[in-house]
Motif scaffolding. Structure first.
Motif, short mmCIF file in Angstrom:
data_model
loop_
_atom_site.label_atom_id
_atom_site.label_comp_id
_atom_site.label_asym_id
_atom_site.label_seq_id
_atom_site.Cartn_x
_atom_site.Cartn_y
_atom_site.Cartn_z
N ASP A 77 0.82 -1.23 -0.15
CA ASP A 77 0.08 -0.01 -0.02
C ASP A 77 0.81 1.14 0.17
N LEU A 78 1.67 1.42 -1.28
CA LEU A 78 2.44 2.75 -1.12
C LEU A 78 1.42 3.87 -1.20
N PRO A 79 2.01 5.05 -0.60
CA PRO A 79 3.36 5.06 0.06
C PRO A 79 3.42 5.18 1.51
N ALA A 80 2.34 4.48 2.12
CA ALA A 80 2.44 4.46 3.40
C ALA A 80 2.70 2.88 4.09
N PRO A 81 3.40 2.93 5.18
CA PRO A 81 3.74 1.79 5.57
C PRO A 81 2.74 0.76 5.82
N SER A 82 2.91 -0.66 5.54
CA SER A 82 2.06 -1.64 5.65
C SER A 82 2.41 -2.97 6.33
N ASP A 83 1.61 -3.87 6.49
CA ASP A 83 2.23 -5.14 7.27
C ASP A 83 2.63 -5.94 6.09
N CYS A 84 2.28 -5.81 4.86
CA CYS A 84 2.55 -6.60 3.77
C CYS A 84 3.29 -5.80 2.80
N VAL A 85 4.26 -6.75 2.05
CA VAL A 85 5.15 -6.20 1.33
C VAL A 85 5.41 -7.34 0.06
N LYS A 86 6.22 -6.79 -0.88
CA LYS A 86 6.42 -7.52 -2.03
C LYS A 86 8.04 -7.60 -2.40
N LEU A 87 8.79 -8.73 -2.36
CA LEU A 87 10.03 -9.08 -2.66
C LEU A 87 10.33 -8.12 -4.32
N ILE A 88 11.02 -7.44 -4.17
CA ILE A 88 11.19 -6.74 -5.61
C ILE A 88 12.69 -7.04 -6.13
N SER A 89 13.35 -7.13 -5.25
CA SER A 89 14.87 -7.13 -5.79
C SER A 89 15.64 -7.90 -4.89
N GLY A 90 16.43 -8.57 -5.17
CA GLY A 90 17.50 -9.17 -4.05
C GLY A 90 18.19 -10.58 -4.94
N TYR A 91 19.22 -11.07 -4.06
CA TYR A 91 19.99 -12.20 -4.31
C TYR A 91 20.53 -12.76 -2.89
N GLY A 92 20.85 -14.23 -3.05
CA GLY A 92 21.59 -14.59 -1.88
C GLY A 92 20.81 -15.71 -1.33
N ARG A 93 19.67 -16.27 -1.73
CA ARG A 93 18.93 -17.43 -1.16
C ARG A 93 19.56 -18.64 -2.01
N LYS A 94 19.40 -19.52 -1.46
CA LYS A 94 19.75 -20.88 -1.85
C LYS A 94 18.90 -21.13 -3.01
#
Length: 968
Positions: free
Chosen positions: A379-396
């Motif tokens: 729920d941009l731009p306000a903080p919320s309890d739910c998010v989406k993983l948009i970017s990243g690396y490092g998981r098995k």
């Protein structure tokens, strides 16, 4: 949420790269690694910070409640600007967790404290007793910080016990940062005029970081420490022994405190207890002591940096100012950080989250950061309890299985950020100003700690830019859709007008032909010629409109396969125009060569010649001239039309050949629908000819057309073989508008209109009832007003050449002799704003064309009758005023002397204001007049009159006058 494999501790800190924070974090990491514990560092800023831009960081502290932690440590710096009550309220949010506070106590959890009193007391006593310093400057921390309050008290008490006067000019404060230490030196020297060595023996700093700032600023200004002035710090941060000179300080055992925090959380005892470390004085070079070990009250003169007591921990962060002294891996990592500062500029150019993902994967592994994940709130731009993983690396396992899926925060901390091996993660908020976007979780590597506090700001700005790009794209798409709808609506409207124009052709043709029959008879009514001329204008505008639409759609075409003698065609066209030009006393000067042939459709040539010559006559003033030339130049056949009219502005020339441009400009009586020149330009473009507009030698406009000359002989088909379009002749010329005999016994009306036919029509229609004064423009009307008696009414067109109707009205409103003359506007404009503009300017009516002359006559009759009634009423007011004045003069004669009046006022006890009012009453002034003269309200006058009546003992004004005049 996946099953926990290891304990998870959280740490709330205001910075990650700060030297004190780094020392604590190094201790925490040391113990967490030894005991296989995952740690989440929630990096915000001080709560209740006085710096508004820091407020957005502290959203990250709320996430600690969603991380399913087994324990939480709160570092002291986040309470620097808070009261005890504010700290208690903040800590109570985490009361359900095993809790350790460092550097401060709370009603919740256990506390790790440092007894800094003895250590700092020993430091100040060392300076006063061993060195004999008497001028001790003090750079304290933030005013609400418990540490700052404590150290300020110790500084004051030691000076007092040593008999040293407390000098407020030697005390300033910072915020425990290196820059604030530099600022303290500027305050002492630049603002207060203090000189190190003369006015200050030593500068005592409340922590080492401010001491480094003081050292650096003094060095930049050419002062030597400790020869000119001594400097001390507090905290014994690792790099205190690498400064030159090394810093005398107090060691509060920060590294050990970090280790102890983890131990206390691991074996947590819910019964509140405090663990206390005793700080110790560490003596080095900056206070003025030399090398070698000597004991001093529990303190030690530490060794010089060649033989450091403790080597730098390889896991501790590297400060950028020490890059020159670094070698090997440390230097490499800092150089990578410096490189990243420049690479951060790439963030500005990222357009979407895919590019941001690519950037993170490319940059962060260079710092040996094993994992990084970027999450955005749903729920941009306000903080919320739910998010989406948009970017990243490092998981098995592959990240694609969770990308763009909605995740609760518990799942993020319990699954996404959990690895097979122990990890520590730094949680940084992503925001821009007051808009929160999400957070980034970065694997902790102390060599890269400087990157963490640098990373979230640029990424937050990048996300803001991306959001703006999305918004701009959305707006553009909406605009495109709106434009498509507008285009469709415009097409429908245009098609409607085209259909109407086509439907008008038949009735206009019938009217035109029947009029020609009537005009062919003997002695036709002259007014029918005016009707014929205006029908011709209407037909011409309709034909031009239809041609312009065909031109825009590419449907208008000519067969340019005829060879036409340009010279002969121009001569024939000028013959048609001379009689029309003569009506305006305009001379057409023809200068043409012979036998110049061009390849063109005769109908097209007729349009070109007719348009250019007619425009020249239209805009040339009476008595002027139009020059028409045909010749050769540089292999071209040249046709030129020049006039001595008002000319054209640069802006007008730039847009002159655009369809309908005339209609978008300020309108005048000479204006058509503005498509003639666009048709001319299209014809010439099809021929490969050109047209140039410039200022003529006589000051007007000059149109020059360059045709491609043909060597062929003229064909049989020329202008003489087609029905040439003739210009609409002005049946009435300006010279025909004469002023009828003025009787002097009828109401007078000034009529202003630069359309000759309209002016003649109004004059003819109204002259039986009124004396009419006609004027062709506003300037002529102003001249007429100066030589005549002010008229009872002015009627004026709005759209006129030169000064328009609004400007004419405004000029009259500024003249006392004309400002009260009723003013009526006549206009072809139907816009509501146009009418409001006229009425706001002072016009009493705004009549739209076409109008009924009967309606106009009735309105004129009503306005003049109203004006007569107003004049009669004003005359009655004047008469009453004169009568009142005469009455007051008579009353004045009867009044006693002012001396008698004054004595009566004293007798009755009238106040100064009552005396003024009584005097005016006796002179015959009314209550309203008295209020005006005395600048008070009418109610106030009535109030005072009641008081006067009461004091004098009367109830009426007549009795008051009688009583005052009857006194001896």
């Amino acid at each position: 949420m996946s099953k926990k494999t290891r304990p998870r501790f959280g740490v709330l800190t205001d910075w990650f790269q700060g030297y004190y924070q780094s020392e604590l974090i190094s201790g925490i990491e040391h113990e967490a690694k030894r005991n296989n514990i995952d740690v989440f560092y929630f990096v915000g800023r001080s709560i209740n910070s006085p710096y508004p831009h820091e407020e957005g960081f502290n959203v990250v502290y709320d996430m600690a409640l969603d991380a399913s932690l087994d324990g939480l440590a709160i570092l002291p710096m986040i309470t620097n600007f808070s009261t005890d009550k504010q700290v208690s309220e903040f800590v109570s949010r985490y009361a359900s967790l095993p809790l350790v506070t460092i550097g401060f106590t709370s009603t919740h959890g256990n506390a790790i404290l440092t007894n800094n009193v003895n250590g700092f007391h020993s430091l100040v006593r060392h300076l006063t007793d061993d060195h004999g310093y008497r001028k001790l400057a003090f750079v304290n921390g933030p005013g609400k910080s418990p540490d700052a309050i404590e150290r300020s008290g110790i500084y004051t008490s030691v000076l007092r016990s040593g008999g040293i006067p407390l000098d407020s000019s030697l005390i300033t404060s910072g915020n425990f940062s290196t820059p604030s230490g530099r600022e303290a030196v500027r305050t002492y020297i630049d603002e207060r005029g203090l000189i190190p060595g003369r006015d200050m023996d030593v500068i005592v700093c409340a922590n080492d970081q401010m001491a480094w700032g003081v050292l650096n600023e003094l060095e930049d200004r050419g002062f030597n420490v400790p020869r000119d002035v001594a400097v001390t710090g507090f905290d014994d941060i690792l790099y205190s022994i690498f400064e030159e000179p090394t810093i005398t300080t107090v060691n509060p055992h920060v590294f050990e405190i970090g280790k102890t925090a983890v131990s206390l959380l691991q074996s947590y005892d819910p019964a509140r207890k405090d663990t206390v470390f005793n700080a110790e004085l560490v003596i080095r070079d900056s206070c003025g002591c030399g090398g070698g070990r000597t004991k001093y009250k529990g303190g030690t003169i530490a060794p010089r940096p060649e033989t450091p007591a403790r080597k730098p921990d390889t896991e501790k962060p590297i400060a950028p100012e020490n890059i020159i002294g670094l070698t090997g891996q440390g230097r490499e990592m800092v150089m990578r950080f410096v490189k990243t500062i420049f690479i951060l500029d790439d963030l500005k150019r990222l357009k979407n989250t895919s590019e941001l993902d690519e950037w993170l994967v490319r940059i962060l592994p260079d710092f040996k950061i094993k994992s990084a994940f970027l999450f955005l709130y749903t729920d941009l731009p306000a903080p919320s309890d739910c998010v989406k993983l948009i970017s990243g690396y490092g998981r098995k396992h592959r990240d694609k299985d969770v990308r763009e899926k909605t995740l609760v925060l518990q799942s993020v901390f319990g699954d996404i950020l959990v690895h097979d091996e122990r990890r520590s993660s730094c949680i940084l908020p992503l925001f821009y100003e007051d808009e929160q976007y999400g957070f980034i979780a970065v694997d902790v590597n102390n060599y890269a700690s400087l990157v963490y506090d640098t990373l979230n700001g640029p990424i937050g700005s990048t996300i803001k830019n991306m959001r703006l790009m999305v918004e701009v794209k959305s707006v553009n798409e909406k605009l495109e859709e709106t434009n498509r709808m507008l285009y469709k609506a415009n097409e429908q409207k245009t098609q409607f007008f085209i259909n109407v124009a086509h439907e008008m052709k038949t009735p206009l043709t019938l009217i035109q032909n029947y009029l020609e029959r009537i005009l062919a008879r003997s002695n036709p009514d002259p007014e029918l010629h005016i009707v014929k001329q205006n029908i011709d204008i209407l037909i011409e505008n309709m034909v031009n409109f239809l041609d312009a639409e065909r031109l825009e759609k590419g449907r208008m075409s000519f067969s340019h396969d005829s060879f036409v003698d340009l010279c002969e065609s121009v001569r024939e066209k000028c013959i048609l125009f001379r009689s029309i030009a003569a009506k305006k006393d305009i001379t057409i000067e023809l200068n043409t060569m012979n036998n110049i042939v061009v390849k063109i459709d005769p109908w097209a040539l007729d349009r070109v010649l007719n348009n250019l010559i007619e425009n020249a006559i239209k805009y040339t003033p009476p008595g002027g001239r139009v020059a028409v030339e045909v010749g050769r130049k540089a292999g071209k056949a040249v046709f030129r039309v020049s006039d001595n009219g008002p000319g054209l502005s640069k802006e007008t020339i730039e847009h002159l050949f655009e369809p309908y441009y005339q209609l978008s400009r300020k309108r005048s009586s000479k204006q058509g629908i503005g498509v003639g020149l666009s048709i001319v330009k299209k014809i010439l473009d099809d021929l490969g000819a050109s047209i140039v507009v410039a200022k003529s030698k006589s000051g007007g406009a000059s149109f020059t057309v360059d045709f491609i000359e043909s060597k062929e002989t003229p064909g049989e088909k020329g202008l003489s073989d087609i029905p040439l379009s003739e210009p609409a002749a002005d049946i009435i010329s300006p010279g025909d508008i004469t002023e009828d005999e003025i009787s002097g016994d009828k109401p007078s009306i000034l009529i202003v209109d630069d359309n000759v036919q309209m002016l003649d029509f109004l004059k003819t229609s109204l002259k039986k009832t009124y004396d009419i004064f006609p004027a062709l423009n506003a300037r002529e009307a102003l001249a007429r007003l100066e030589s005549m008696k002010p008229p009872e009414l002015i009627i004026s067109d709005v759209m006129m050449d030169g000064m328009d109707g609004h400007s004419f009205l405004a000029m009259l409103a500024g003249k006392d002799e004309y400002c009260d003359i009723p003013f009526i506007f006549l206009s072809a404009a139907n816009e509501r704003d146009e009418a409001l503009h006229g009425l706001e300017g002072g016009a009493i009516d705004y009549i739209r064309k076409p109008f009924s002359i009967k309606e106009l006559e009735k309105k004129i009759e009503s306005i003049i009758a109203l004006r007569d009634n107003i004049q009669k009423r004003e005359i009655m007011k004047i008469r009453k005023g004169i009568d009142g004045m005469l009455s007051r003069i008579g009353g004045l004669k009867k009044r006693k002397s002012e001396k008698t009046f004054d004595s009566l006022c004293i007798k009755y006890g009238l106040s100064a204001r009552e005396k003024e009012i009584a005097s005016l009453l006796l002179e015959g002034f009314l209550n309203k007049e008295i209020a005006y003269r005395l600048h008070v309200s009418k109610r106030a006058v009535e109030y005072h009159i009641t008081g006067i009546f009461k004091k004098v003992g009367v109830t009426r004004k007549y009795d008051l006058i009688t009583k005052f005049n009857a006194q001896p």
